[in-house]
Motif scaffolding. Sequence first.
Motif, PDB file in Angstrom:
ATOM      1  N   PRO A 227       0.790  -1.240   0.000  1.00 21.17           N
ATOM      2  CA  PRO A 227       0.000   0.000   0.000  1.00 21.17           C
ATOM      3  C   PRO A 227       0.818   1.285   0.000  1.00 21.17           C
ATOM      4  N   LEU A 228       2.019   1.285   0.605  1.00 17.84           N
ATOM      5  CA  LEU A 228       2.819   2.510   0.742  1.00 17.84           C
ATOM      6  C   LEU A 228       1.976   3.614   1.394  1.00 17.84           C
ATOM      7  N   LEU A 229       1.526   3.334   2.613  1.00 19.59           N
ATOM      8  CA  LEU A 229       0.651   4.257   3.331  1.00 19.59           C
ATOM      9  C   LEU A 229       1.331   5.602   3.564  1.00 19.59           C
ATOM     10  N   GLN A 230       0.508   6.660   3.579  1.00 19.82           N
ATOM     11  CA  GLN A 230       1.065   8.008   3.637  1.00 19.82           C
ATOM     12  C   GLN A 230       0.565   8.822   4.822  1.00 19.82           C
ATOM     13  N   GLY A 231      -0.104   8.191   5.787  1.00 16.12           N
ATOM     14  CA  GLY A 231      -0.503   8.951   6.967  1.00 16.12           C
ATOM     15  C   GLY A 231      -1.727   8.375   7.641  1.00 16.12           C
ATOM     16  N   LYS A 232      -2.033   8.904   8.822  1.00 17.74           N
ATOM     17  CA  LYS A 232      -3.203   8.474   9.584  1.00 17.74           C
ATOM     18  C   LYS A 232      -4.473   8.710   8.777  1.00 17.74           C
ATOM     19  N   GLY A 233      -5.334   7.679   8.741  1.00 19.18           N
ATOM     20  CA  GLY A 233      -6.586   7.783   8.011  1.00 19.18           C
ATOM     21  C   GLY A 233      -6.484   7.485   6.528  1.00 19.18           C
ATOM     22  N   ASP A 234      -5.284   7.223   6.040  1.00 20.17           N
ATOM     23  CA  ASP A 234      -5.112   6.844   4.635  1.00 20.17           C
ATOM     24  C   ASP A 234      -5.696   5.450   4.435  1.00 20.17           C
TER      25      ASP A 234
ATOM     26  N   GLY B 171      -0.008   7.740  12.509  1.00 19.21           N
ATOM     27  CA  GLY B 171       0.963   8.265  11.568  1.00 19.21           C
ATOM     28  C   GLY B 171       2.044   7.289  11.180  1.00 19.21           C
ATOM     29  N   HIS B 172       2.187   6.185  11.941  1.00 17.71           N
ATOM     30  CA  HIS B 172       3.222   5.206  11.618  1.00 17.71           C
ATOM     31  C   HIS B 172       2.769   3.749  11.780  1.00 17.71           C
ATOM     32  N   ILE B 173       1.546   3.520  12.209  1.00 16.04           N
ATOM     33  CA  ILE B 173       1.043   2.159  12.385  1.00 16.04           C
ATOM     34  C   ILE B 173      -0.008   1.880  11.320  1.00 16.04           C
ATOM     35  N   GLY B 174       0.177   0.772  10.595  1.00 20.14           N
ATOM     36  CA  GLY B 174      -0.759   0.399   9.549  1.00 20.14           C
ATOM     37  C   GLY B 174      -1.334  -0.992   9.760  1.00 20.14           C
ATOM     38  N   ALA B 175      -2.471  -1.268   9.138  1.00 20.88           N
ATOM     39  CA  ALA B 175      -3.111  -2.582   9.214  1.00 20.88           C
ATOM     40  C   ALA B 175      -3.632  -2.953   7.837  1.00 20.88           C
ATOM     41  N   GLN B 176      -3.733  -4.274   7.602  1.00 23.94           N
ATOM     42  CA  GLN B 176      -4.132  -4.752   6.281  1.00 23.94           C
ATOM     43  C   GLN B 176      -4.896  -6.052   6.379  1.00 23.94           C
ATOM     44  N   LEU B 177      -5.926  -6.203   5.519  1.00 21.45           N
ATOM     45  CA  LEU B 177      -6.648  -7.451   5.338  1.00 21.45           C
ATOM     46  C   LEU B 177      -6.591  -7.815   3.858  1.00 21.45           C
TER      47      LEU B 177
ATOM     48  N   GLY C  68      -0.283  -6.327  10.365  1.00 16.67           N
ATOM     49  CA  GLY C  68      -0.176  -4.992  10.936  1.00 16.67           C
ATOM     50  C   GLY C  68       1.275  -4.683  11.250  1.00 16.67           C
ATOM     51  N   GLY C  69       1.597  -3.385  11.290  1.00 14.34           N
ATOM     52  CA  GLY C  69       2.983  -3.046  11.589  1.00 14.34           C
ATOM     53  C   GLY C  69       3.274  -1.578  11.397  1.00 14.34           C
ATOM     54  N   TYR C  70       4.490  -1.283  10.982  1.00 12.29           N
ATOM     55  CA  TYR C  70       5.051   0.072  10.983  1.00 12.29           C
ATOM     56  C   TYR C  70       5.314   0.542   9.551  1.00 12.29           C
ATOM     57  N   TYR C  71       5.072   1.828   9.294  1.00 16.52           N
ATOM     58  CA  TYR C  71       5.422   2.418   8.005  1.00 16.52           C
ATOM     59  C   TYR C  71       5.986   3.820   8.246  1.00 16.52           C
ATOM     60  N   THR C  72       6.833   4.269   7.336  1.00 15.20           N
ATOM     61  CA  THR C  72       7.422   5.597   7.482  1.00 15.20           C
ATOM     62  C   THR C  72       7.976   6.084   6.156  1.00 15.20           C
ATOM     63  N   TYR C  73       8.027   7.399   5.986  1.00 12.78           N
ATOM     64  CA  TYR C  73       8.756   7.994   4.869  1.00 12.78           C
ATOM     65  C   TYR C  73      10.245   7.963   5.160  1.00 12.78           C
ATOM     66  N   LEU C  74      11.034   7.805   4.119  1.00 12.83           N
ATOM     67  CA  LEU C  74      12.487   7.831   4.255  1.00 12.83           C
ATOM     68  C   LEU C  74      12.965   9.240   3.913  1.00 12.83           C
ATOM     69  N   GLY C  75      13.236  10.025   4.949  1.00 11.15           N
ATOM     70  CA  GLY C  75      13.654  11.398   4.725  1.00 11.15           C
ATOM     71  C   GLY C  75      12.531  12.238   4.167  1.00 11.15           C
TER      72      GLY C  75
END
Length: 242
Positions: free
Chosen positions: A32-39, A66-72, A88-95
Amino acid sequence: MRKTLYIVMLISLSVLMTSCHAWYNTQMADVPLLQGKGDVRVTGGVNTAAMFPYSLSGTASVGVTGHIGAQLYGSYSDADQFHFHGAGGYYTYLGESHWVLEAYGGAGMGSTFNNAARDEESKPLEERTAGDAVRFTYQQYFCQLNIGMADVTAVHFDFGLGLRAGVMPYTLKVNDRDQVVKYDEKDVLPLFEPVAFVRIGTSVVKFQVQVGTNAMAFQEDRLHDAVATMPFSLYGGLSFNF
């Protein structure tokens, strides 16, 4: 052109010759490459290996914080061929770039049963022509690492890689045409399913193509050649961003 047609015919013939097998396809969960809370990202499409078998699959992913994501994720081809998992887990932008890194853990399950043998079960024994009836059920426990770039240029181009690895406890049951049990086994397989993808479209909807492979092709001897998989699977579908 002739060479391409020859290759397609060989692949199709090999699939037809092994239709008495149960099939396992690479599971094409979305990266998904999530980009933020509520995405919220929802994808749906068709996953196929060669000309068949194929399955319909869909993924729903959400940025919980802002950094925790979930997926089904789930895939389905008929009443006896399905897979689903949650992660479920962690996501973040690199720089400050468009690069996104995701690391998830998850679990799931699935089952596949060869169609040719199932169709024969309603017939009297003397009229059956199909070979073995193969049922393959499994669980999966995995970690997944995703990396890619999101919303590059005005056409919102995404691309990246996903690597799912873990363990796959399974049960394999094989009966011959006279319903005599040939195999009834339980064991654990390694799980390794890398995928690569591209998406292009608007900020709301994108067309997605994804290709993947898995380690099951190296396990067919261990599974008595009763469970087959193609070296590569292809997915095509749409991705929606809410």
